[in-house]
Design an enzyme around this catalytic site. Structure first.
Site, short mmCIF file in Angstrom:
data_model
loop_
_atom_site.label_atom_id
_atom_site.label_comp_id
_atom_site.label_asym_id
_atom_site.label_seq_id
_atom_site.Cartn_x
_atom_site.Cartn_y
_atom_site.Cartn_z
N CYS A 67 0.85 -1.20 0.00
CA CYS A 67 0.00 0.00 0.00
C CYS A 67 0.88 1.25 0.00
O CYS A 67 1.63 1.47 -0.94
CB CYS A 67 -0.98 -0.04 1.17
SG CYS A 67 -2.32 1.17 1.03
N HIS B 265 -3.99 -4.79 -0.71
CA HIS B 265 -3.73 -5.36 0.62
C HIS B 265 -3.77 -6.89 0.53
O HIS B 265 -4.86 -7.48 0.57
CB HIS B 265 -4.78 -4.87 1.62
CG HIS B 265 -4.62 -3.44 1.98
ND1 HIS B 265 -3.79 -3.00 2.98
CD2 HIS B 265 -5.20 -2.33 1.45
CE1 HIS B 265 -3.85 -1.68 3.06
NE2 HIS B 265 -4.70 -1.25 2.15
N GLU C 143 -3.07 -8.97 2.78
CA GLU C 143 -3.60 -9.52 4.03
C GLU C 143 -5.12 -9.50 4.08
O GLU C 143 -5.73 -10.13 4.96
CB GLU C 143 -3.01 -8.76 5.23
CG GLU C 143 -3.59 -7.38 5.49
CD GLU C 143 -3.01 -6.28 4.63
OE1 GLU C 143 -3.31 -5.10 4.91
OE2 GLU C 143 -2.27 -6.59 3.67
#
Length: 205
Positions: free
Chosen positions: A80, A185, A187
């Site tokens: 990011c 992202h 995750e």
């Protein structure tokens, strides 16, 4: 050992938990002694560009991370705003970036987009792989989760690893030698993000 650099920003625990799910150990640390032992580094980022750069500069870790990345050439992954920090700078702020990749971070050009393309861009996008990469081994027809108003624009097309379309095509991942960065992202991107992080953690050093 993979170290997740803690300079006060980013979803550190979420990233570490995703790595655990694929059997890859990592350590979250803001200690120079720890980072000096790293064989891989993950640089997170979240929020405003200037805040991330200022926190990184103030952490006392910048010169060490640069030594590891640029001199020792260990693999480094920016996530990011971590990716945006690799550029020369950002339209979001006034502080210079790291300049590891020649390019800039710009705000989405609303005039080039249709009314349904809201800013910030929040949600899932399909990606297009621009060149082969170990980072995307066995990641087929991938989709990733985004939450951002700014994106990078690189000078050299050879540095572009992935693109996506949101109103227009834009770069969502870069690869320059041992430097990797993604705008999305991983995750938050389920099995696609899990595989990407696994590939990075197992990337040969």
């Amino acid at each position: 050992m993979l170290y997740i650099v803690d300079f006060g920003v980013g979803n550190l625990t979420s990233i570490q938990n995703m790595l655990k799910k694929v059997g890859c150990e990592s350590i979250i640390s803001g200690s120079g002694d720890d980072i000096s032992k790293a064989t891989k580094i993950l640089l997170p980022g979240m929020g405003a560009f200037d805040n991330c750069m200022q926190r990184f500069n103030d952490s006392g870790l910048r010169s060490l991370v640069e030594k590891k990345a640029l001199d020792e050439k260990i693999p480094v992954l920016g996530i990011c705003v971590g990716l945006q920090m690799f550029m020369r700078g950002s339209e979001e702020g006034v502080l210079p970036g790291l300049g590891w990749v020649q390019g800039d971070t710009i705000r989405f050009r609303q005039q080039q987009m249709s009314a349904e393309n809201k800013i910030p861009n929040m949600g899932w996008l399909d990606i297009v792989q621009k060149k082969p990469s170990v980072l995307f081994k066995d990641v087929d027809e991938a989709r990733f989760y985004f939450a951002h108003s700014y994106h990078v624009r690189v000078d050299d097309a050879k540095d572009e690893l992935l693109s996506a379309h949101y109103g227009y095509d834009f770069t969502v991942a870069v690869e320059r030698n041992n430097i990797f960065g993604v705008q999305f992202h991983p995750e938050k991107s389920h099995r696609f993000g899990m595989k990407l992080l696994e590939n990075f953690a197992r990337y040969p050093t």
